[in-house]
Design a protein around this motif. Sequence first.
Motif, PDB file in Angstrom:
ATOM      1  N   VAL A 120      28.187  45.816  47.744  1.00  0.00           N
ATOM      2  CA  VAL A 120      28.685  46.726  48.344  1.00  0.00           C
ATOM      3  C   VAL A 120      27.953  48.081  48.976  1.00  0.00           C
ATOM      4  O   VAL A 120      27.576  48.722  47.439  1.00  0.00           O
ATOM      5  N   VAL A 121      27.786  48.969  49.431  1.00  0.00           N
ATOM      6  CA  VAL A 121      27.136  50.188  49.427  1.00  0.00           C
ATOM      7  C   VAL A 121      27.760  50.938  48.992  1.00  0.00           C
ATOM      8  O   VAL A 121      27.454  51.676  48.023  1.00  0.00           O
ATOM      9  N   ASP A 122      28.566  51.502  49.690  1.00  0.00           N
ATOM     10  CA  ASP A 122      29.315  52.000  49.362  1.00  0.00           C
ATOM     11  C   ASP A 122      31.202  51.867  48.663  1.00  0.00           C
ATOM     12  O   ASP A 122      31.756  51.275  49.705  1.00  0.00           O
ATOM     13  N   LEU A 139      38.511  35.221  56.343  1.00  0.00           N
ATOM     14  CA  LEU A 139      37.520  34.560  55.462  1.00  0.00           C
ATOM     15  C   LEU A 139      37.768  34.548  54.345  1.00  0.00           C
ATOM     16  O   LEU A 139      37.373  36.603  53.919  1.00  0.00           O
ATOM     17  N   PRO A 140      37.191  34.059  53.191  1.00  0.00           N
ATOM     18  CA  PRO A 140      37.002  34.448  52.453  1.00  0.00           C
ATOM     19  C   PRO A 140      36.129  35.595  52.223  1.00  0.00           C
ATOM     20  O   PRO A 140      35.306  35.169  52.331  1.00  0.00           O
ATOM     21  N   LEU A 141      35.934  36.499  50.944  1.00  0.00           N
ATOM     22  CA  LEU A 141      35.391  37.524  50.864  1.00  0.00           C
ATOM     23  C   LEU A 141      35.748  38.468  49.377  1.00  0.00           C
ATOM     24  O   LEU A 141      35.811  37.998  48.610  1.00  0.00           O
ATOM     25  N   ILE A 142      33.556  37.658  48.143  1.00  0.00           N
ATOM     26  CA  ILE A 142      34.156  37.990  47.334  1.00  0.00           C
ATOM     27  C   ILE A 142      32.820  39.411  47.325  1.00  0.00           C
ATOM     28  O   ILE A 142      31.660  39.477  47.708  1.00  0.00           O
ATOM     29  N   PHE A 143      33.153  40.171  46.692  1.00  0.00           N
ATOM     30  CA  PHE A 143      32.681  41.405  46.457  1.00  0.00           C
ATOM     31  C   PHE A 143      31.898  41.319  44.869  1.00  0.00           C
ATOM     32  O   PHE A 143      32.525  40.592  43.572  1.00  0.00           O
ATOM     33  N   PHE A 144      30.860  41.327  44.551  1.00  0.00           N
ATOM     34  CA  PHE A 144      30.343  41.448  43.351  1.00  0.00           C
ATOM     35  C   PHE A 144      29.037  42.318  43.329  1.00  0.00           C
ATOM     36  O   PHE A 144      29.119  43.424  43.739  1.00  0.00           O
ATOM     37  N   ASN A 145      28.483  42.496  41.898  1.00  0.00           N
ATOM     38  CA  ASN A 145      27.821  43.482  41.024  1.00  0.00           C
ATOM     39  C   ASN A 145      28.670  44.879  41.002  1.00  0.00           C
ATOM     40  O   ASN A 145      28.965  45.070  39.980  1.00  0.00           O
ATOM     41  N   LEU A 160      40.843  37.703  48.666  1.00  0.00           N
ATOM     42  CA  LEU A 160      39.410  39.016  47.788  1.00  0.00           C
ATOM     43  C   LEU A 160      39.763  38.710  46.361  1.00  0.00           C
ATOM     44  O   LEU A 160      40.240  38.109  46.376  1.00  0.00           O
ATOM     45  N   TYR A 161      37.403  38.306  46.418  1.00  0.00           N
ATOM     46  CA  TYR A 161      37.566  38.207  44.722  1.00  0.00           C
ATOM     47  C   TYR A 161      36.698  39.064  44.520  1.00  0.00           C
ATOM     48  O   TYR A 161      35.977  39.767  45.518  1.00  0.00           O
ATOM     49  N   GLN A 162      36.076  39.048  42.931  1.00  0.00           N
ATOM     50  CA  GLN A 162      35.227  39.750  42.649  1.00  0.00           C
ATOM     51  C   GLN A 162      34.417  38.389  41.376  1.00  0.00           C
ATOM     52  O   GLN A 162      34.975  38.155  40.981  1.00  0.00           O
ATOM     53  N   VAL A 163      33.348  38.873  41.101  1.00  0.00           N
ATOM     54  CA  VAL A 163      31.875  38.438  40.098  1.00  0.00           C
ATOM     55  C   VAL A 163      31.149  39.571  39.933  1.00  0.00           C
ATOM     56  O   VAL A 163      30.575  40.833  40.445  1.00  0.00           O
TER      57      VAL A 163
END
Length: 377
Positions: A120-122, A139-145, A160-163
Motif C-alpha cells: 500500500v502507498v499509505d 475478495l481475499p486481500l493480501i498486504f505485503f511489504n 485479510l492476510y499479510q506477507v
Amino acid sequence: MKKKVVSILLCTAMAAAVMAGCGSSGNNASSESASSGNSSTSASSEENSAAATDGDLPILGAGIYSATDNFNSYIGRAITKASEGVFQVNVDDGQMDQSTQLNQIDTAIAKGASAIAVSVVDITAAPTIIQKCEDAGNLPLIFFNKEITDKSVVESYDNLYQVTSTGGDYGAAIQGQMILDYWSEHPEADKNGDGKIQMINIMGDPGHTASQPRSDYVKSTITDGGVEIEVLEEDTGMWDTAKAKEKMDAWISKYGDEIEFIVCANDAMALGALQSIEAAGFNTQGTESDQYIPIIGIDALPETLENIRSGEIMGSVLQDAQTQGQAIVAMAKNLIEGKEPLEGTEYEFDTDGSKAVRIPYKAVTVENVDEAAESYE
Ligand code: GAL
Ligand code: CA
C-alpha cells in the motif's frame, strides 16, 4: 507454531468474480506493469504480458506502491513469476500516489479480479481497500511489504492476510550484529581510537512501519553488544538512492574520515551513500582503498552484490523477494479455492495477531553473496 484457523468466506459473488476473470481474456495487459526504477531489467513487463494472455486463469489484482522503489519492484516481479500458470496478473505501479493505487484496485475489481495483493502507498488507506474487497464479495486481500500494524484494522476483515519479512526488528538486529562482528574483527575501524563508533544513520521513509524500528534496533543491538555509538548525523533518505546521496554529500564534506560507519536502512540508500563517498575519494578500491568507510544496507539487492563482493559495501541483510512473491501467490490461490490460506505450503503465520507470513531475513557479506543472488532471480 500454531497455525491459525481461518474462516473461509467463499461466497457466490467470489465464485462469480472467478468466472468473470475467465471471460476477460487478454484485456489485462495494461501498460502499468512494474518495472524497477533504478535497476535495468525489463523482465517483468515481458512476463506480465505472457501471463496476461492466459485468459483461462483467475485474475490477481496486484500492485506495488512505487516502481521507483527497487525492492518493491523485485517483489512485483516475483509475484509475476510465481503467478505463471496460476493467475493472470499485471503488477500495477501505484506511483507513490494513494488515489492512483485505489483507482488501480477499482479497475482490477471491475475486470473481475479474484483476489487483491498490494504494497500500500499509505498504510492509513488500508480500511478503504478492505471496504472495496468486502463490497466486491469478500475478495481475499493480501498486504505485503508495508505491514498494517493496527490490529483493529487487521482484525476487521477475515479475508485479510499479510506477507512481510521476519519479526519486530525489521532486519536491523541482524544489521547491528554484523556491525558488531565487523567492529571486533577490524580494530583499525575505530579510526580515532575512542572505542565508540562514529556513525551516520540514513533512515527510511518516516511514514513506513519499518523505518523507526530499523533505526532503533540497529543502535540498541550495537550498544547491547557492548559498543558505544556516537551518531554524527541521522536523517531520512526516503528509501531512495538520489536522496541518500544528497544527504551524504553534505556529511562527507563536513566529517570526511571522522566517519567510522554508514548505516543505511536499505540498499538503495547504501548505493547513494557509496556514490557520494566515492566521489569524495573513499572506498574506490573496495577494502584496499586508502580511505575506507564501511557501509551497510538492508535488502541485499542484486544491484549491490557486486559492491559487496568488492568490499565497497561491507554487507547487507537479505529480504527474500522471491519467496515473498511465492507466498503471496500461494495464499491467494488457496483463498480463492476456498482452502485454508497456507494449505499445502510450509509457511506459518506469526502468532502475534498480525495474520502475517514472515519470510526470514539473512545476513549477507562477501562470504555468501551468491546465496543472495538466487533470491532475486
Ligand atoms: C522495505 C525495504 C525498502 C523499501 C521499503 C518500501 O522493506 O527494505 O527497501 O522497499 O520496504 O516499503
Ligand atoms: Ca571511534
